[in-house]
Design a protein around this motif. Structure first.
Motif, PDB file in Angstrom:
ATOM      1  N   THR A   9      58.988  75.167  61.523  1.00  0.00           N
ATOM      2  CA  THR A   9      60.398  75.420  61.179  1.00  0.00           C
ATOM      3  C   THR A   9      60.775  76.866  61.461  1.00  0.00           C
ATOM      4  OG1 THR A   9      59.826  75.838  58.846  1.00  0.00           O
ATOM      5  CG2 THR A   9      60.468  73.607  59.425  1.00  0.00           C
ATOM      6  N   HIS A  10      59.842  77.781  61.243  1.00  0.00           N
ATOM      7  CA  HIS A  10      60.136  79.187  61.520  1.00  0.00           C
ATOM      8  C   HIS A  10      60.346  79.416  63.006  1.00  0.00           C
ATOM      9  CE1 HIS A  10      60.020  83.549  61.342  1.00  0.00           C
ATOM     10  NE2 HIS A  10      59.098  83.526  62.279  1.00  0.00           N
ATOM     11  N   VAL A  11      59.431  78.902  63.823  1.00  0.00           N
ATOM     12  CA  VAL A  11      59.544  79.122  65.262  1.00  0.00           C
ATOM     13  C   VAL A  11      60.759  78.405  65.828  1.00  0.00           C
ATOM     14  CG1 VAL A  11      58.411  78.778  67.495  1.00  0.00           C
ATOM     15  CG2 VAL A  11      57.085  79.574  65.551  1.00  0.00           C
ATOM     16  N   ARG A  12      61.111  77.264  65.245  1.00  0.00           N
ATOM     17  CA  ARG A  12      62.298  76.547  65.742  1.00  0.00           C
ATOM     18  C   ARG A  12      63.551  77.408  65.587  1.00  0.00           C
ATOM     19  NH1 ARG A  12      65.870  75.177  67.976  1.00  0.00           N
ATOM     20  NH2 ARG A  12      66.677  73.102  68.529  1.00  0.00           N
ATOM     21  N   THR A  13      63.624  78.215  64.550  1.00  0.00           N
ATOM     22  CA  THR A  13      64.799  79.075  64.376  1.00  0.00           C
ATOM     23  C   THR A  13      64.884  80.127  65.478  1.00  0.00           C
ATOM     24  OG1 THR A  13      63.704  80.728  62.960  1.00  0.00           O
ATOM     25  CG2 THR A  13      64.676  78.816  61.857  1.00  0.00           C
ATOM     26  N   LEU A  14      63.740  80.484  66.075  1.00  0.00           N
ATOM     27  CA  LEU A  14      63.750  81.522  67.106  1.00  0.00           C
ATOM     28  C   LEU A  14      64.481  81.079  68.364  1.00  0.00           C
ATOM     29  CD1 LEU A  14      60.213  83.153  66.946  1.00  0.00           C
ATOM     30  CD2 LEU A  14      62.326  83.836  65.812  1.00  0.00           C
ATOM     31  N   ARG A  15      64.646  79.778  68.548  1.00  0.00           N
ATOM     32  CA  ARG A  15      65.425  79.316  69.705  1.00  0.00           C
ATOM     33  C   ARG A  15      66.921  79.548  69.483  1.00  0.00           C
ATOM     34  NH1 ARG A  15      64.427  73.540  71.524  1.00  0.00           N
ATOM     35  NH2 ARG A  15      65.706  74.346  73.257  1.00  0.00           N
ATOM     36  N   LEU A  16      67.287  80.006  68.296  1.00  0.00           N
ATOM     37  CA  LEU A  16      68.682  80.334  67.979  1.00  0.00           C
ATOM     38  C   LEU A  16      68.853  81.807  67.625  1.00  0.00           C
ATOM     39  CD1 LEU A  16      69.371  77.197  65.779  1.00  0.00           C
ATOM     40  CD2 LEU A  16      70.296  77.601  68.058  1.00  0.00           C
ATOM     41  N   ALA A  17      67.861  82.356  66.916  1.00  0.00           N
ATOM     42  CA  ALA A  17      67.969  83.746  66.458  1.00  0.00           C
ATOM     43  C   ALA A  17      68.009  84.708  67.640  1.00  0.00           C
ATOM     44  CB  ALA A  17      66.782  84.082  65.554  1.00  0.00           C
ATOM     45  N   ASP A  18      68.823  85.766  67.502  1.00  0.00           N
ATOM     46  CA  ASP A  18      68.952  86.782  68.557  1.00  0.00           C
ATOM     47  C   ASP A  18      69.357  86.177  69.896  1.00  0.00           C
ATOM     48  OD1 ASP A  18      68.277  88.629  66.691  1.00  0.00           O
ATOM     49  OD2 ASP A  18      66.252  88.995  67.419  1.00  0.00           O
ATOM     50  N   GLY A  19      70.200  85.152  69.832  1.00  0.00           N
ATOM     51  CA  GLY A  19      70.706  84.520  71.044  1.00  0.00           C
ATOM     52  C   GLY A  19      70.015  83.205  71.332  1.00  0.00           C
ATOM     53  N   PRO A  20      70.777  82.098  71.467  1.00  0.00           N
ATOM     54  CA  PRO A  20      70.170  80.802  71.759  1.00  0.00           C
ATOM     55  C   PRO A  20      69.658  80.718  73.191  1.00  0.00           C
ATOM     56  CG  PRO A  20      72.562  80.609  71.770  1.00  0.00           C
ATOM     57  CD  PRO A  20      72.239  82.002  71.304  1.00  0.00           C
ATOM     58  N   ASP A  21      68.820  79.705  73.445  1.00  0.00           N
ATOM     59  CA  ASP A  21      68.216  79.539  74.766  1.00  0.00           C
ATOM     60  C   ASP A  21      69.256  79.574  75.881  1.00  0.00           C
ATOM     61  OD1 ASP A  21      65.921  79.170  73.328  1.00  0.00           O
ATOM     62  OD2 ASP A  21      65.551  77.118  73.980  1.00  0.00           O
ATOM     63  N   ALA A  22      70.373  78.878  75.678  1.00  0.00           N
ATOM     64  CA  ALA A  22      71.375  78.772  76.746  1.00  0.00           C
ATOM     65  C   ALA A  22      71.907  80.137  77.164  1.00  0.00           C
ATOM     66  CB  ALA A  22      72.522  77.865  76.299  1.00  0.00           C
ATOM     67  N   VAL A  23      72.105  81.030  76.194  1.00  0.00           N
ATOM     68  CA  VAL A  23      72.607  82.371  76.508  1.00  0.00           C
ATOM     69  C   VAL A  23      71.579  83.145  77.323  1.00  0.00           C
ATOM     70  CG1 VAL A  23      73.237  84.602  75.499  1.00  0.00           C
ATOM     71  CG2 VAL A  23      74.195  82.487  74.545  1.00  0.00           C
ATOM     72  N   HIS A  24      70.314  83.042  76.951  1.00  0.00           N
ATOM     73  CA  HIS A  24      69.278  83.772  77.680  1.00  0.00           C
ATOM     74  C   HIS A  24      69.040  83.181  79.067  1.00  0.00           C
ATOM     75  CE1 HIS A  24      68.293  86.611  74.584  1.00  0.00           C
ATOM     76  NE2 HIS A  24      68.279  85.639  73.691  1.00  0.00           N
ATOM     77  N   ARG A  25      69.105  81.856  79.170  1.00  0.00           N
ATOM     78  CA  ARG A  25      68.995  81.247  80.503  1.00  0.00           C
ATOM     79  C   ARG A  25      70.144  81.711  81.399  1.00  0.00           C
ATOM     80  NH1 ARG A  25      67.036  76.306  77.700  1.00  0.00           N
ATOM     81  NH2 ARG A  25      64.890  75.956  78.373  1.00  0.00           N
ATOM     82  N   ARG A  26      71.312  81.828  80.819  1.00  0.00           N
ATOM     83  CA  ARG A  26      72.472  82.308  81.579  1.00  0.00           C
ATOM     84  C   ARG A  26      72.218  83.708  82.127  1.00  0.00           C
ATOM     85  NH1 ARG A  26      77.470  85.002  79.923  1.00  0.00           N
ATOM     86  NH2 ARG A  26      79.183  84.407  81.314  1.00  0.00           N
ATOM     87  N   GLN A  27      71.629  84.569  81.291  1.00  0.00           N
ATOM     88  CA  GLN A  27      71.333  85.929  81.738  1.00  0.00           C
ATOM     89  C   GLN A  27      70.295  85.937  82.858  1.00  0.00           C
ATOM     90  OE1 GLN A  27      74.162  87.007  80.223  1.00  0.00           O
ATOM     91  NE2 GLN A  27      73.040  88.942  80.263  1.00  0.00           N
ATOM     92  N   VAL A  28      69.287  85.089  82.735  1.00  0.00           N
ATOM     93  CA  VAL A  28      68.257  85.009  83.766  1.00  0.00           C
ATOM     94  C   VAL A  28      68.860  84.511  85.080  1.00  0.00           C
ATOM     95  CG1 VAL A  28      66.106  83.871  84.456  1.00  0.00           C
ATOM     96  CG2 VAL A  28      66.385  84.699  82.103  1.00  0.00           C
ATOM     97  N   ALA A  29      69.677  83.473  84.985  1.00  0.00           N
ATOM     98  CA  ALA A  29      70.282  82.909  86.191  1.00  0.00           C
ATOM     99  C   ALA A  29      71.228  83.905  86.864  1.00  0.00           C
ATOM    100  CB  ALA A  29      71.038  81.625  85.839  1.00  0.00           C
ATOM    101  N   ARG A  30      72.010  84.626  86.068  1.00  0.00           N
ATOM    102  CA  ARG A  30      72.933  85.604  86.646  1.00  0.00           C
ATOM    103  C   ARG A  30      72.165  86.706  87.386  1.00  0.00           C
ATOM    104  NH1 ARG A  30      77.152  87.387  82.091  1.00  0.00           N
ATOM    105  NH2 ARG A  30      78.017  88.543  83.860  1.00  0.00           N
ATOM    106  N   ALA A  31      71.065  87.158  86.788  1.00  0.00           N
ATOM    107  CA  ALA A  31      70.255  88.185  87.450  1.00  0.00           C
ATOM    108  C   ALA A  31      69.678  87.655  88.760  1.00  0.00           C
ATOM    109  CB  ALA A  31      69.132  88.644  86.521  1.00  0.00           C
ATOM    110  N   GLU A  32      69.281  86.389  88.767  1.00  0.00           N
ATOM    111  CA  GLU A  32      68.712  85.795  89.971  1.00  0.00           C
ATOM    112  C   GLU A  32      69.776  85.636  91.055  1.00  0.00           C
ATOM    113  OE1 GLU A  32      65.157  84.723  91.745  1.00  0.00           O
ATOM    114  OE2 GLU A  32      65.539  85.506  89.719  1.00  0.00           O
ATOM    115  N   LEU A  33      70.956  85.184  90.674  1.00  0.00           N
ATOM    116  CA  LEU A  33      72.028  84.966  91.650  1.00  0.00           C
ATOM    117  C   LEU A  33      72.539  86.269  92.247  1.00  0.00           C
ATOM    118  CD1 LEU A  33      73.922  82.159  89.723  1.00  0.00           C
ATOM    119  CD2 LEU A  33      72.743  81.897  91.917  1.00  0.00           C
ATOM    120  N   ARG A  34      72.476  87.349  91.448  1.00  0.00           N
ATOM    121  CA  ARG A  34      72.941  88.640  91.967  1.00  0.00           C
ATOM    122  C   ARG A  34      72.124  89.122  93.164  1.00  0.00           C
ATOM    123  NH1 ARG A  34      74.433  90.012  86.528  1.00  0.00           N
ATOM    124  NH2 ARG A  34      72.336  90.790  86.097  1.00  0.00           N
ATOM    125  N   LYS A  35      70.907  88.615  93.277  1.00  0.00           N
ATOM    126  CA  LYS A  35      70.081  89.001  94.417  1.00  0.00           C
ATOM    127  C   LYS A  35      70.634  88.452  95.730  1.00  0.00           C
ATOM    128  CE  LYS A  35      65.887  88.714  91.546  1.00  0.00           C
ATOM    129  NZ  LYS A  35      64.616  87.972  91.355  1.00  0.00           N
TER     130      LYS A  35
END
Length: 411
Positions: free
Chosen positions: A379-405
Motif C-alpha cells: 500500500t505504501h509503494v502504491r501511493t508512490l505512483r501518485l505522490a510527487d506526480g502521477p505516472d502519466a505526468v512523468h511519462r509525459r515529461q520523458v516523451a517530451r524530452a525524447e521528441l525534442r531530439k
C-alpha cells in the motif's frame, strides 16, 4: 564524461554501519513498535513507541549516523546523490529506517527549503529543530477540488492584509500532519490573479501548525489504513493569518521553490522503494525454501524459479536507472536531470509493486495479513505512483524530452 556509480571507501565503511544497525537493532523492533498502534489514542505515540523510536534515533545520532540526506553539504557527510542512493535503499528496507537516521520525507525536502530559502528566524525556529530530529513537518500542496498533478491549479487563497497573509481553502494528503510532533507546514498557495503568467500565480508560505483557523478535518486512508500516528490529513484553513515575512522568496515564486524541493524528494522515494523490493525478495526466497506443498519446497513448484529470477533482474535494472538519475543530479544541471528523475519515478514503484506482490503470493493468505510487512509495503509503494506526480505526468515529461531530439518545435 566518466560515470562513477560507486562509493568512496570511507563512505562504504559508513554504509556498513548503517546496514548493521538496521539489521541488528531497527528491524528487530519493528513488530513491537507497530503492535502499540491502537492501544491508546491512535494519534499519539505510546510510551513504548516513543521509547523504541527515540531510543533508536539517539543511538544513531550518538554513532554519527545522522542526516545523510545532506548531500554535497559541509553540514553532512558530503555524500554525492549517487552515494546517498545506497544509504536510502538500506533505510527503505524497514518502515522505521528513514526516521531513525533523520532522513524522512517530507522533512528532508522541507529542510532543504528552509536551508535554501528560509530567513534566519526560520532557520533558528524550525530548521535547527528538524535537523536535530526534535520535531516533524508537513508539505501541503494537493487539494481536493482540483487536479493537483498540474500545480497551476492550486488555489488555496493567500491574500495580503497589512503585515500578514490570510489563508482560506483546503488541502489534503498532507503526509505527516497527523503526527503530534508535526509543528510546521510549508504550504503551496495562490497569490496571483489570472492576469499573471500561470507559473507566477503560486507561492509558498511557512505556517506554524498551531495557528488559529487551522482545522484537521480527517485522516485520509490508504486502502483502509490511516497510517496513524503519522497520517495523511485533510485540512481546512479559515482566515488563517500568517506573518507576511513567512512567504518564501516573494509572491509568484512557488514553482521555483517546488522544483528545487521535489527533484531530490522524488529520487529519494525511488531509492527507498528499491530497498522495499529487496526486503520483499528476501522474504519471498525464505518462504520458498522453508514451505512445502505437494511434497516439494515452494521454490520447486510452478514458475517460482522464474518469478524469483525476474524479481532479481528487475531490481538490478531499476537500481542502475536510479543511480544514473542520481549521477545526472550530481552534474548540477537540473533541466538535464529532470527526464531521468521522471524515468525512475515511473520505473521504481512499478518494479517494487510487482516484486512485493509476488512475495505476497508466495506467502499465500499470510501475505495479505498483518503477520508480514508485505501488505503495508504494497500500500505504501502504491501511493508512490501518485505522490510527487502521477505516472502519466512523468511519462509525459520523458516523451517530451525524447521528441525534442527530433523536432525544433515545442511539444
Amino acid at each position: 564524461m566518466e560515470m562513477n556509480l560507486g562509493m568512496r571507501p570511507e563512505n562504504r565503511a559508513l554504509l556498513d554501519q548503517v546496514v548493521a544497525m538496521i539489521r541488528d537493532e531497527v528491524v528487530p523492533m519493528e513488530a513491537a513498535y507497530h503492535a502499540e498502534i491502537g492501544k491508546e489514542d491512535r494519534w499519539q505515540y505510546t510510551a513504548r513507541q516513543a521509547e523504541i523510536l527515540e531510543g533508536l534515533k539517539a543511538r544513531a545520532k550518538a554513532a554519527g549516523l545522522w542526516n545523510f540526506w545532506l548531500t554535497d553539504s559541509d553540514k553532512g557527510f558530503g555524500l554525492s546523490t549517487v552515494e546517498y542512493a545506497y544509504f536510502a535503499e538500506e533505510m527503505g528496507k524497514t518502515p522505521l529506517g528513514a526516521e531513525v537516521f533523520n532522513c524522512s520525507a517530507p522533512d528532508t525536502g522541507n529542510m532543504e527549503v528552509f536551508e535554501r530559502y528560509g530567513t534566519p528566524e526560520m532557520k533558528t525556529k524550525w530548521l535547527s529543530r528538524l535537523l536535530e530530529g526534535e520535531i516533524r513537518s508537513a508539505y501541503l500542496m494537493t487539494e481536493p477540488d482540483v487536479a493537483s498533478s498540474d500545480a497551476t491549479n492550486v488555489r488555496l487563497s493567500c491574500l495580503r492584509d497589512g503585515d500578514a497573509y490570510v489563508l482560506n481553502g483546503e488541502k489534503w494528503w498532507a503526509s505527516g500532519a497527523g503526527d503530534p510532533r508535526c509543528k510546521v507546514y510549508i504550504v503551496m498557495v495562490k497569490t496571483g490573479g489570472e492576469g499573471l503568467p500561470k507559473h507566477n500565480r503560486q507561492s509558498m508560505i511557512v505556517v506554524d501548525a498551531a495557528t488559529p483557523g487551522i482545522e484537521v478535518l480527517r485522516p485520509m486512508e490508504v486502502y483502509g489504513r490511516d497510517d496513524a500516528p503519522h497520517g495523511h490529513m485533510h485540512i481546512r484553513f479559515t482566515d488563517v493569518r500568517v506573518p507576511a515575512e513567512n512567504l518564501l522568496l516573494g509572491e509568484g515564486r512557488g514553482f521555483e521553490i517546488a522544483q528545487g524541493r521535489l527533484g531530490p524528494g522524488r529520487i529519494h522515494h525511488c531509492m527507498r522503494a528499491i530497498g522495499q523490493a529487496e526486503a520483499a525478495l528476501a522474504l519471498m526466497c525464505k518462504r520458498a525454501l522453508a514451505r512445502e506443498a505437494f511434497g516439494k519446497p515452494l521454490a520447486q513448484l510452478g514458475a517460482n524459479f522464474d518469478i524469483i529470477a525476474e524479481a532479481r533482474m528487475e531490481i538490478e535494472q531499476a537500481r542502475l536507472l536510479c543511480l544514473k538519475a542520481a549521477w545526472m543530479m550530481d552534474q548540477g544541471d537540473a533541466r538535464a536531470a529532470a527526464p531521468w528523475i521522471s524515468k525512475i519515478k515511473v520505473v521504481a514503484p512499478l518494479m517494487a509493486l510487482k516484486v512485493i506482490d509476488e512475495a505476497v503470493q508466495m506467502h499465500g493468505a499470510q501475505g495479505i495479513s498483518q503477520d508480514t510487512p508485505l501488505a503495508q509495503a504494497w500500500t505504501h509503494v502504491r501511493t508512490l505512483r501518485l505522490a510527487d506526480g502521477p505516472d502519466a505526468v512523468h511519462r509525459r515529461q520523458v516523451a517530451r524530452a525524447e521528441l525534442r531530439k527530433h523536432t525544433q518545435q515545442k511539444v
